[in-house]
Structures are given as structure tokens and as C-alpha cells.
Design an enzyme around this catalytic site. Structure first.
Site, PDB file in Angstrom:
ATOM      1  N   TYR A 124     -16.078  32.782  76.389  1.00 45.95           N
ATOM      2  CA  TYR A 124     -15.663  33.131  75.023  1.00 45.95           C
ATOM      3  C   TYR A 124     -14.676  34.295  75.065  1.00 45.95           C
ATOM      4  O   TYR A 124     -13.678  34.302  74.347  1.00 45.95           O
ATOM      5  CB  TYR A 124     -16.875  33.510  74.155  1.00 45.95           C
ATOM      6  CG  TYR A 124     -16.476  33.662  72.714  1.00 45.95           C
ATOM      7  CD1 TYR A 124     -16.507  32.575  71.849  1.00 45.95           C
ATOM      8  CD2 TYR A 124     -15.994  34.881  72.231  1.00 45.95           C
ATOM      9  CE1 TYR A 124     -16.090  32.697  70.536  1.00 45.95           C
ATOM     10  CE2 TYR A 124     -15.564  35.005  70.922  1.00 45.95           C
ATOM     11  CZ  TYR A 124     -15.614  33.917  70.076  1.00 45.95           C
ATOM     12  OH  TYR A 124     -15.185  34.033  68.777  1.00 45.95           O
ATOM     13  N   PHE A 172      13.475  26.594  58.790  1.00 48.56           N
ATOM     14  CA  PHE A 172      12.635  25.553  59.361  1.00 48.56           C
ATOM     15  C   PHE A 172      11.438  25.408  58.431  1.00 48.56           C
ATOM     16  O   PHE A 172      10.937  26.398  57.889  1.00 48.56           O
ATOM     17  CB  PHE A 172      12.199  25.841  60.801  1.00 48.56           C
ATOM     18  CG  PHE A 172      11.438  24.664  61.352  1.00 48.56           C
ATOM     19  CD1 PHE A 172      12.109  23.487  61.618  1.00 48.56           C
ATOM     20  CD2 PHE A 172      10.067  24.695  61.495  1.00 48.56           C
ATOM     21  CE1 PHE A 172      11.414  22.352  62.031  1.00 48.56           C
ATOM     22  CE2 PHE A 172       9.370  23.561  61.912  1.00 48.56           C
ATOM     23  CZ  PHE A 172      10.044  22.390  62.184  1.00 48.56           C
ATOM     24  N   THR A 173      10.985  24.176  58.263  1.00 49.10           N
ATOM     25  CA  THR A 173       9.983  23.873  57.230  1.00 49.10           C
ATOM     26  C   THR A 173       8.765  24.805  57.253  1.00 49.10           C
ATOM     27  O   THR A 173       8.471  25.479  56.265  1.00 49.10           O
ATOM     28  CB  THR A 173       9.520  22.410  57.381  1.00 49.10           C
ATOM     29  OG1 THR A 173       9.163  22.186  58.742  1.00 49.10           O
ATOM     30  CG2 THR A 173      10.617  21.446  56.984  1.00 49.10           C
ATOM     31  N   ASP A 233      12.370  32.834  66.815  1.00 55.74           N
ATOM     32  CA  ASP A 233      11.598  31.599  66.981  1.00 55.74           C
ATOM     33  C   ASP A 233      12.069  30.987  68.296  1.00 55.74           C
ATOM     34  O   ASP A 233      13.099  30.320  68.359  1.00 55.74           O
ATOM     35  CB  ASP A 233      11.850  30.649  65.809  1.00 55.74           C
ATOM     36  CG  ASP A 233      11.042  29.354  65.944  1.00 55.74           C
ATOM     37  OD1 ASP A 233      10.610  29.035  67.068  1.00 55.74           O
ATOM     38  OD2 ASP A 233      10.847  28.661  64.924  1.00 55.74           O
ATOM     39  N   LYS A 287       6.488  22.508  72.744  1.00 53.67           N
ATOM     40  CA  LYS A 287       7.833  22.023  73.088  1.00 53.67           C
ATOM     41  C   LYS A 287       8.211  22.472  74.503  1.00 53.67           C
ATOM     42  O   LYS A 287       7.814  21.843  75.472  1.00 53.67           O
ATOM     43  CB  LYS A 287       8.853  22.523  72.068  1.00 53.67           C
ATOM     44  CG  LYS A 287       8.811  21.759  70.742  1.00 53.67           C
ATOM     45  CD  LYS A 287       7.769  22.248  69.800  1.00 53.67           C
ATOM     46  CE  LYS A 287       7.938  21.746  68.385  1.00 53.67           C
ATOM     47  NZ  LYS A 287       6.809  22.151  67.528  1.00 53.67           N
ATOM     48  N   ARG A 298      14.946  14.032  58.142  1.00 53.30           N
ATOM     49  CA  ARG A 298      15.256  15.457  58.050  1.00 53.30           C
ATOM     50  C   ARG A 298      16.349  15.618  56.995  1.00 53.30           C
ATOM     51  O   ARG A 298      17.498  15.884  57.300  1.00 53.30           O
ATOM     52  CB  ARG A 298      15.726  16.018  59.399  1.00 53.30           C
ATOM     53  CG  ARG A 298      14.729  15.913  60.532  1.00 53.30           C
ATOM     54  CD  ARG A 298      13.709  17.032  60.599  1.00 53.30           C
ATOM     55  NE  ARG A 298      12.647  16.952  59.614  1.00 53.30           N
ATOM     56  CZ  ARG A 298      11.626  17.813  59.566  1.00 53.30           C
ATOM     57  NH1 ARG A 298      11.548  18.826  60.413  1.00 53.30           N
ATOM     58  NH2 ARG A 298      10.681  17.692  58.663  1.00 53.30           N
ATOM     59  N   PHE A 357       7.113  16.149  53.197  1.00 53.11           N
ATOM     60  CA  PHE A 357       7.552  15.082  54.102  1.00 53.11           C
ATOM     61  C   PHE A 357       6.426  14.514  54.953  1.00 53.11           C
ATOM     62  O   PHE A 357       6.466  13.372  55.358  1.00 53.11           O
ATOM     63  CB  PHE A 357       8.676  15.603  55.014  1.00 53.11           C
ATOM     64  CG  PHE A 357       8.296  16.868  55.735  1.00 53.11           C
ATOM     65  CD1 PHE A 357       8.536  18.103  55.152  1.00 53.11           C
ATOM     66  CD2 PHE A 357       7.673  16.831  56.969  1.00 53.11           C
ATOM     67  CE1 PHE A 357       8.161  19.275  55.797  1.00 53.11           C
ATOM     68  CE2 PHE A 357       7.308  17.992  57.622  1.00 53.11           C
ATOM     69  CZ  PHE A 357       7.543  19.221  57.032  1.00 53.11           C
TER      70      PHE A 357
END
Ligand code: P70
Length: 462
Positions: free
Chosen positions: A77, A129-130, A220, A263, A387, A454
């Protein structure tokens, strides 16, 4: 006899050790599947998809080195050894001393937005970015797009369409005052612009400007190695630098960064919040326990953190990035042969179809990109992502639809997953839909969720 110039191809720096069968479906099956999904590719079941180019997020193939690491998960943990391995590599590759793990990118966005933003603040960024913008808005900020104008033009071949327009940024600082801007939110490459990078020169200029006004700069870094690769290819002075060195230099200008590890790091789940700012770190370390889990696991299993630690080592390997971006470029070049309208230059993670020029007979209110994504699926079972106007959503103040200049379908390439033959099949399908484009009539939205519509919106054919 004159000697022929022999083309020398690149190929993937790996071979396939394990395979996953995928389903081939009939046109009738696909018609039923997409109707039931409300013509939204997000709502398709994966069993009904043949080649899945929805996203490169969490869909990558891990290496044997990463899988071996999964067996070394320390599921304590508190104080898992995998957490410390990961932290060491965050320091090594991003050059940030402090780090908090999160379950994925938007969780890190949530924490940083809550920590830094006060209601009434402004967040300038190089295109929205969303998820990033939504967390900034939910924390009470207004997002202001300060990307260069070229980024909004699909055909413009500017090599660094991810650049920030310094005049737009300075004008905003002067207008609202530096105190109302907790940080500039800079992504590279810029996903919604078509995977377009910023240049190191622009980053340095943005850094000087923000520094002058005492505004922080946050990154980002979700696909930062792709940005580093484009800098190596396109920017003078970086030709002989390694991806790792370029990445480290990029990060040196930021106060902190967040990453969706799904990614660049080639894992299925994970996120990173890293900073050089001790105060921000202490708050993040405290807040992560409220929303994610203890600060030594942040919503992840020990094995996930080990796979991330090892993914960091692999993501900076030049041949890996070259093959990844090479595959995207191959797809683009093949589509060009059929005159399919695309976004230029080709991006790092995806080829973007320009739905406005693909379907010039459809007004944006008929959701051209959404229609195109569903038609490609119908033709071949290839799944892409809208998009455009659906992704862009409504203006939070007026509630009116926003009409983005870019109305795109993204064909996104998971890393190390599909072969060149898969790309050929994809290209042929897009070419077929392009040939038959006049038959496409558009869609009507029949269900619209409040946030990030979306993902779950439903449509009917006109
Ligand atoms: C995609 C994914 C995620 C992402 C990103 C950048 C530049 C943060 C995040 C959030 C998944 C996605 C997300 C929203 C809409 C569609 C798809 N991008 N920053 O496919 O990270 O997903 O881990 O929370 O690209 O582009 P996470």
C-alpha cells in the site's frame, strides 16, 4: 546501364512475439453496430471493430522488458519499490525533482487545475484540449487560445503550428493582468491542431515573456517525445541531439508538467504530475490522497508503475519514435495518392482527414466529421474519431455551439500495434468513402451529455 537509385526503407525496431486476433465483420453487422452506437465511434463495442484507430491512448503494445517489469510489481500500500523506480526515471527524463503518480492524464490535470486556479482566472494555451480545458473551466478559469493563426488552417504547412503567438499572449497579460494568469498551459505536439509541434525557439521566447511578467509555464508533456523528434528534424542546431537531450531541454523551461502515460510511455494506464516547485508538489501530494490514492501509488498498481518506469526508457529511443512517426507519414503519403484532403504537415500520432473539404456539401451543423468517421467504419470496420464541432462543445457562458475552424476525423496510430498491411487496408477504405462522398447526408444529434459530449452523444442519420 545507368545505376538505379535504390530506396532504403526504415522498419520497426522490434518483431512480434504475441498476437491478438481481431474480428472481421460484414457490412450488415457493421450497419447494426453503428446504428446501435448512435453513429458515435466511441460507443462501438471493440468486438465490432476491425482496425482500431480511435486513439493511441492506452492501446499501445508493451515490450517484453515492460511485461517482465509487470511481474515485479510491489503491491505494498505504501512505499512500493516501483514508485521509486518510476520517480528516478521521471527525474532522469523530464528533469523534474518532484512527482506524484495519477491514474491517468486528466487526473493530473484535475489536481493541477485545483491547486493553481482561482475563480475568475484566465488560462492561455496553445489550442484547447478537451479534458485539459474542462478541468481548467471547472476550477473557475476561462481558457484563451493563444496559438498562432496558422494552426487553425488545415492546409498551412508551417513546420511548427503548435507555436504560441507571443503578441496574443502579451496582449492577454496586459489586458487581464499577470495576477489573473496562474500559468500558461502549453502542449506539444498540439493534439487538436493535428499533432503539430512547437519549436524550441518559440518555447524559449514564451519562457522569457512569462518570466518577465512572473507568470508560470506548465507543460502537457503527453506526447513530448514526438515534439522532440520534430525539433530534431526541423529546427537548426538540434539535428545531432538525442531525443532525450531535446526532451530534457524542453522540460527545463517549465515550472511543471503533466503526462497521460497512456501515450509516450506505451502503457495501458497511468499519469504523471511532476514539478520543480516544492510548494505545488506538497499540495499535489496532499491532494492526491483525496482523489487518487496514497502518493506512492496514485490510483495505480505497483506493476503499472514499473511498466511506466520502463516505458520512459523506451520512449526516448530514436528508432522507436522514428518508426512510430514513419507509420503515420506512410499512411498520409498513401492517402495523398487518392487526393484525400488532409491536415498538413502530418502530425506525430495521427493522420487527420479534413472533413470540411472531404464533405464540402455538408454544413458544420450536420456534423461532417462525425458522419465521415461513421461512414469509414461502415465501409471497413476501421474506427477513427471525430475532432470537430462535437468535440468542441458549447460555450460555457452562452451555451451556444462553438464552431471550430478545424472539422477533422483523426486516424490515430497505437504504438507498435498495426502493420503496414493494416495501414493499406485503412487507406483503401478512406479512398472508397472519398469516391462515394456525395452520398453522405449528415447527422442529427439526438442525445447530448453535459460534459465532454463527444464521448457519449448519439446521432441519427438525416
Ligand atoms: C486521445 C486521448 C488524452 C490526452 C491528451 C493530451 C494532449 C491530456 C490527455 C488526457 C484520450 C482522449 C481524451 C479526450 C478525448 C478523446 C480522447 N488524449 N492531454 O485519444 O489524458 O486520457 O490519460 O486522461 O491527448 O487523444 P487521459
Amino acid at each position: 546501364m545507368a545505376k538505379k537509385i535504390i530506396k532504403r526503407s526504415w522498419a520497426e525496431p522490434f518483431k512480434i512475439k504475441m498476437v491478438e486476433p481481431i474480428s472481421m465483420t460484414s457490412r450488415e453487422e457493421r450497419e447494426k453496430a453503428i446504428r446501435e452506437a448512435g453513429y458515435n465511434t466511441f460507443l462501438l463495442k471493440s468486438k465490432d471493430v476491425y482496425i482500431d484507430l480511435l486513439t493511441d491512448s492506452g492501446t499501445n503494445a508493451m515490450s517484453d522488458y515492460q511485461w517482465a517489469g509487470m511481474m515485479l510489481g510491489d503491491e505494498a500500500y505504501a512505499g512500493s519499490r516501483n514508485f521509486y523506480n518510476l520517480w528516478d526515471n521521471v527525474k532522469k527524463f523530464y528533469g523534474m525533482p518532484y512527482f506524484v503518480p495519477t491514474h491517468q492524464g486528466r487526473a493530473a490535470e484535475h489536481l493541477i487545475s485545483k491547486i493553481m486556479i482561482k475563480p475568475g482566472d484566465y488560462i492561455p494555451g496553445n489550442m484547447y484540449f478537451t479534458t485539459t480545458r474542462l478541468h481548467q473551466e471547472l476550477a473557475g478559469a476561462t481558457f484563451i487560445d493563444v496559438i498562432i493563426n496558422e494552426a487553425h488552417e488545415a492546409q498551412n504547412t508551417h513546420p511548427f503550428k503548435g507555436n504560441i503567438d507571443l503578441n496574443k499572449l502579451e496582449a492577454l497579460i496586459k489586458k487581464v493582468g499577470a495576477k489573473k494568469i496562474p500559468y500558461v498551459s502549453m502542449a506539444g505536439p498540439v493534439n487538436m491542431a493535428g499533432g503539430q509541434p512547437f519549436s524550441m525557439k518559440n518555447l524559449k521566447d514564451v519562457y522569457s515573456l512569462t518570466n518577465k511578467y512572473g507568470v508560470k509555464l506548465w507543460f502537457d508533456a503527453t506526447r513530448a517525445t514526438e515534439n522532440a523528434y520534430f525539433i530534431k528534424l526541423r529546427e537548426k542546431g538540434y539535428e545531432s541531439k538525442t531525443i532525450a537531450a531535446i526532451l530534457k531541454e524542453m522540460c527545463s523551461y517549465y515550472d511543471g508538467l503533466w503526462v497521460s502515460a497512456k501515450k509516450d510511455l506505451m502503457v495501458n494506464i497511468g499519469g504523471i504530475l511532476a514539478t520543480r516547485n516544492k510548494k505545488v508538489y506538497e499540495e499535489a501530494r496532499n491532494m492526491v490522497v483525496v482523489y487518487e490514492g496514497l502518493h506512492t501509488y496514485g490510483g495505480l498498481a505497483g506493476r503499472d508503475m514499473e511498466a511506466m518506469a520502463r516505458g520512459l526508457e523506451e520512449m526516448v529511443l530514436f528508432d522507436n519514435v522514428k518508426a512510430r512517426i514513419g507509420q503515420v507519414e506512410y499512411c498520409g503519403r498513401e492517402l495523398e495518392k487518392y487526393n484525400v484532403p488532409l491536415v498538413y504537415p502530418f502530425g506525430g500520432h495521427a493522420i487527420f482527414l479534413d472533413a470540411k473539404r472531404f464533405l464540402p456539401h455538408l454544413k458544420q451543423d450536420l456534423f461532417p466529421a462525425q458522419s465521415l468517421a461513421s461512414e469509414i467504419y461502415l465501409d471497413s470496420g476501421v474506427r477513427g474519431m471525430e475532432r470537430g464541432i462535437v468535440s468542441s462543445g458549447r460555450d460555457p457562458q452562452t451555451g451556444k455551439n462553438q464552431y471550430p475552424k478545424l472539422e477533422l476525423v483523426r486516424l490515430t496510430f497505437p504504438r507498435r500495434v498495426y502493420t503496414q498491411a493494416h495501414i493499406d487496408v485503412t487507406v483503401e477504405s478512406v479512398a472508397q468513402v472519398f469516391q462515394d462522398r456525395k452520398k453522405i447526408k449528415g447527422l442529427k444529434m439526438v442525445y447530448e451529455p453535459k460534459y465532454l459530449r463527444f464521448f457519449q452523444a448519439k446521432f441519427k442519420k438525416i
